[in-house]
Design an enzyme around this catalytic site. Structure first.
Site, PDB file in Angstrom:
ATOM      1  N   ARG A  83      45.905  56.675   9.477  1.00  0.00           N
ATOM      2  CA  ARG A  83      46.724  57.799   9.933  1.00  0.00           C
ATOM      3  C   ARG A  83      46.738  58.980   8.966  1.00  0.00           C
ATOM      4  NH1 ARG A  83      52.561  56.718  11.711  1.00  0.00           N
ATOM      5  NH2 ARG A  83      52.205  58.828  12.464  1.00  0.00           N
ATOM      6  N   TYR A 109      50.821  68.327   8.613  1.00  0.00           N
ATOM      7  CA  TYR A 109      51.476  69.039   7.514  1.00  0.00           C
ATOM      8  C   TYR A 109      50.834  70.405   7.278  1.00  0.00           C
ATOM      9  CZ  TYR A 109      54.714  65.373   6.117  1.00  0.00           C
ATOM     10  OH  TYR A 109      55.759  64.487   6.095  1.00  0.00           O
ATOM     11  N   HIS A 118      82.443  63.229  10.066  1.00  0.00           N
ATOM     12  CA  HIS A 118      83.158  64.274   9.328  1.00  0.00           C
ATOM     13  C   HIS A 118      83.273  65.532  10.196  1.00  0.00           C
ATOM     14  CE1 HIS A 118      84.254  67.208   6.271  1.00  0.00           C
ATOM     15  NE2 HIS A 118      84.619  66.180   5.519  1.00  0.00           N
ATOM     16  N   ASP A 146      83.341  68.658   0.721  1.00  0.00           N
ATOM     17  CA  ASP A 146      84.541  67.977   1.186  1.00  0.00           C
ATOM     18  C   ASP A 146      84.344  66.468   1.223  1.00  0.00           C
ATOM     19  OD1 ASP A 146      87.272  68.525   2.243  1.00  0.00           O
ATOM     20  OD2 ASP A 146      86.523  67.420   3.979  1.00  0.00           O
ATOM     21  N   CYS A 162      72.220  39.513  10.709  1.00  0.00           N
ATOM     22  CA  CYS A 162      71.361  39.850   9.565  1.00  0.00           C
ATOM     23  C   CYS A 162      70.654  38.594   9.056  1.00  0.00           C
ATOM     24  CB  CYS A 162      72.188  40.478   8.448  1.00  0.00           C
ATOM     25  SG  CYS A 162      71.236  40.871   6.959  1.00  0.00           S
TER      26      CYS A 162
END
Length: 396
Positions: A79, A87, A194, A347, A370
């Site tokens: 790849r 890119y 948030h 914050d 898990c």
């Protein structure tokens, strides 16, 4: 007409002259508090692409493959040329280090003003797959003599494959290196809900909604897009999908517009089933339904990189949308250095430092299914590291 966002020319990312120029850390000689910004990173220049892919494809936290030590390097090698071309199409490299350093510098400037008692602050970048690597950054913390280190994931929504991998790398580093006795560690591993994060996403969306004609603006379909995840990880109990959905819900509440919206998923790799619907498929499906005005919102990325600049802007907004017959498609910018986002970062950190909580119970709780011994080991490491008892035992 298709939006021109996908056809703009992106500035070439300059190749750094040395590792010191790659770091571009805050100009603080004797920092008291380190803010360590975790991310997977991206190749700053195309010469790094091969090693970058190799590290991803051999990291079992990120992707699980049969005979991974052989298949992973083979896939990476196959790849490399294709990814290098991508890119080059966005300027020759990833801007993620540039954005992270810019965010970090603005963050510590805000912290020095808002929390002088914990200053001076200095930001550090710890990337998973390209320099500056996690182990290099944590070695630097000890050299700089910091008293406190806040490990701050730049993935707002936690996943074992992203934040989890970076935290595992930290734990691995300290298996062979003594933990600094003078540093008090704590971590922020998720901050999906948030309110200021929702606010900045809402502001970014509103900016792009203005690009649509008022006659159809309220009918534009808002597609929140996030990196997908293998269904086996979801079934294991990874919290990422519902944390992404929480950010979407908070953002729409802040935005307060009548537009329909959906959460879609991008960047699937390999043959196994992943979270759906896929972003490109959703674009095609809405075109068939006659919904030909769309707005893409990268809801899990805090700065621009290949998955926004190439996958969304070039592959989806232009190629897929053009083929599907979309009339207008826009893509909301990531937070980058938006003032509201810098306010959000500050914050999050200040609330964390003031809370006294060094590590969250949410992080310390393993997924119900898990099976990773490495995950268990890392959680046990951070459970001990991020406690006053550990600090007092080694320092006081």
């Amino acid at each position: 007409m298709l939006s021109t966002i996908c056809r703009k020319t992106f500035p070439r990312v300059p190749r750094p002259a040395s590792l010191s120029s790659v770091r571009m850390l805050s100009d603080v000689q004797n920092p008291k508090t380190a803010i360590v910004m975790l991310n997977m990173g991206g190749p700053t220049h195309i010469d790094q692409v091969g090693d970058y892919l190799h590290r991803i494809m051999t990291d079992r936290d990120m992707i699980q493959l049969p005979i991974q030590n052989k298949l992973g390097p083979w896939i990476a090698s196959r790849r490399t040329e294709e990814v290098q071309k991508k890119y080059m199409e966005i300027g020759g490299g990833s801007p993620i280090l540039k954005w992270t350093n810019s965010q970090g510098r603005l963050l510590v400037e805000a912290l020095d003003k808002l929390s002088p008692e914990t200053g001076p602050h200095k930001h550090y970048v710890a990337f998973r797959y390209v320099p500056p690597f996690t182990e290099e950054t944590f070695a630097q913390l000890e050299k700089d003599g910091v008293e406190r280190a806040v490990i701050f994931s730049q993935y707002p929504q936690y996943s074992c494959a992203t934040t989890g991998s970076s935290l595992n790398a930290i734990a691995d580093f300290y298996k062979s290196t003594p933990v600094p006795k003078n540093i008090k560690f704590s971590m922020i591993e998720r901050w999906a809900s948030h309110p200021l994060l929702a606010k900045v996403f809402a502001q970014r969306i509103q900016e792009k909604l203005e690009a649509f004609d008022p006659s159809i603006r309220d009918d534009v379909v808002i597609l929140f897009t996030a990196h997908s995840l293998p269904l086996k990880a979801v079934s294991r109990g990874d919290t990422y999908p519902h944390e992404v959905a929480a950010t979407v819900g908070s953002t729409m509440q802040q935005l307060a517009v009548p537009n329909p919206h959906r959460l879609v998923w991008q960047s699937k790799v390999g043959p196994l089933p992943w979270l759906q619907p896929y972003t490109d498929d959703a674009i095609k499906a809405y075109a068939k339904q006659g919904r030909k005005h769309l707005l893409l919102v990268p809801i899990a990325f805090v700065n621009e990189h290949i998955e926004t600049l190439h996958e969304l802007d070039i592959e989806y907004c232009y190629d897929v949308a053009k083929e599907a017959g979309i009339k207008q498609i826009e893509r909301a910018a990531t937070p980058n250095v938006h003032p509201t986002f810098i306010e959000a970062l500050a914050d999050v950190v200040i609330n964390h430092m003031n809370s006294g909580q060094r590590v969250s119970k949410q992080f310390l709780t393993r997924c119900p299914h898990c099976v990773s011994a490495r995950c268990q080991s890392s959680k046990e490491f951070f459970r001990e590291l991020c406690t006053d008892k550990y600090y007092e035992k080694n320092v006081l």
